[in-house]
Design an enzyme around this catalytic site. Structure first.
Site, PDB file in Angstrom:
ATOM      1  CD  GLU A 199      -5.793  -3.860  -3.692  1.00 11.63           C
ATOM      2  OE1 GLU A 199      -7.246  -4.807  -3.206  1.00 11.63           O
ATOM      3  OE2 GLU A 199      -5.221  -3.925  -2.857  1.00 11.63           O
ATOM      4  CG  ASP A 219      -8.899  -0.359  -5.845  1.00 11.92           C
ATOM      5  OD1 ASP A 219      -8.142  -0.506  -4.337  1.00 11.92           O
ATOM      6  OD2 ASP A 219      -9.130  -1.652  -6.178  1.00 11.92           O
TER       7      ASP A 219
END
Length: 314
Positions: A224, A180
């Site tokens: 993301e 992440d």
């Protein structure tokens, strides 16, 4: 791995399978003038083996061969995942309607009877290769994330199921790394979405640069989030790669003024490894990686967590 788009038409490979050397000589002599690479096989067994090894773009296949004939060779090719999409063209002296019907029903894209016109054969060959090239591009687009040009989640979901089954059969380790980008919403809010897109492209390239084995897969998991699949990789090996991934992104030195973990863009990673039993399902492995990722975020981000420990280096 990054999935490169085919901007240029690479030289296609054509496999010719015929048990009569004189027939092969005629075809090679005439087709070598085309912009193709030619590979020959003298039996159905050899043709099937070569097809699995080199993955040709098209197969010219004789029917009347001793042992495994052309029909059986085609049947095996279409029943094998790695070769099922390779177009097969029968090139044979068998020319009655039932033979042609049988060949086409087995999955061949064309049936050319001997004797044939070489110019017509070449024209058909070019047409089939052009269609195969377009088909390859469509498959490639369907598997690729449009922004980052790494694999998309759909492709990842397909590959991890296949690799889990393989790991179960061979009793080998399988590792997953969930990734992440830290505080990416704050990055977008401060720098704008165009810069956010540029950031994700840079991150994906950095992550991809760490992976060198053909079987390793990097995919954009959503937003993301990225994910890495590492077949035949134990926990120590996965941890080593996770740290290299972290360092690769950290070394980009992309400014991130609103991050509370560093003054640059960083990533957090969760690592999970298993040697799957028959009852193992993909969701179990992904859940373990997701929990490890949560722990990495909880412990300050810009680090990876695996097997109940976290590691952080600048």
């Amino acid at each position: 791995m990054m999935i490169p788009y085919e901007n240029s038409y690479k030289t296609p490979t054509v496999l010719i399978v015929d048990d009569v050397p004189a027939n092969l000589d005629v075809l090679v002599e005439n087709l070598q003038q085309e912009n193709i690479e030619l590979v020959v096989a003298l039996s159905g067994e050899e043709g099937y083996r070569l097809a699995n090894e080199i993955k040709p773009d098209l197969i010219l296949l004789d029917i009347m061969m001793p042992g495994v004939d052309g029909y059986e060779t085609c049947r095996r090719l279409k029943a094998t995942r790695e070769t099922t999409d390779i177009p097969v063209v029968f090139l044979t002296a068998k020319d009655n309607e039932r033979d042609i019907e049988q060949g086409l029903c087995l999955g061949a894209v064309d049936y050319i009877s001997k004797p044939f016109s070489m110019p017509i054969l070449k024209a058909r060959l070019r047409n089939h290769l052009a269609l195969k090239h377009k088909s390859n591009l469509l498959v490639q687009l369907a598997c690729t994330d449009e922004l980052t040009r790494v694999a998309n989640r759909r492709h990842f979901d397909y590959v991890i199921e296949r690799e889990l089954s393989r790991a179960q059969r061979n009793q080998t380790d399988l590792s997953v790394i969930m990734i992440d980008v830290d505080h990416f919403k704050l990055f977008n809010d401060h720098y704008g979405h165009p810069e956010g897109d540029r950031c994700l492209k840079q991150v994906s390239r950095a992550l991809s640069s760490v992976l060198h084995r053909p079987a390793d897969l990097l995919a954009r998991y959503g937003g993301e989030e990225f994910i890495v699949l590492l077949p035949e990789t134990d926990a120590d090996g996965a941890a080593d790669i996770a740290e290299k991934l972290r360092q690769a992104v950290f070394s980009l030195s992309i400014p991130h003024q609103n991050s509370d973990s560093d003054d640059r863009v960083t990533i957090s990673l969760g690592v999970a490894t298993c040697r799957p039993k028959e009852s193992q399902i993909v969701e179990d492995l992904l859940e373990s990686a997701d929990k490890a990722l949560y722990q990495a975020k909880t412990h300050g981000r810009n680090r990876f967590t695996a097997a109940c420990h976290s590691t952080h280096h600048n």
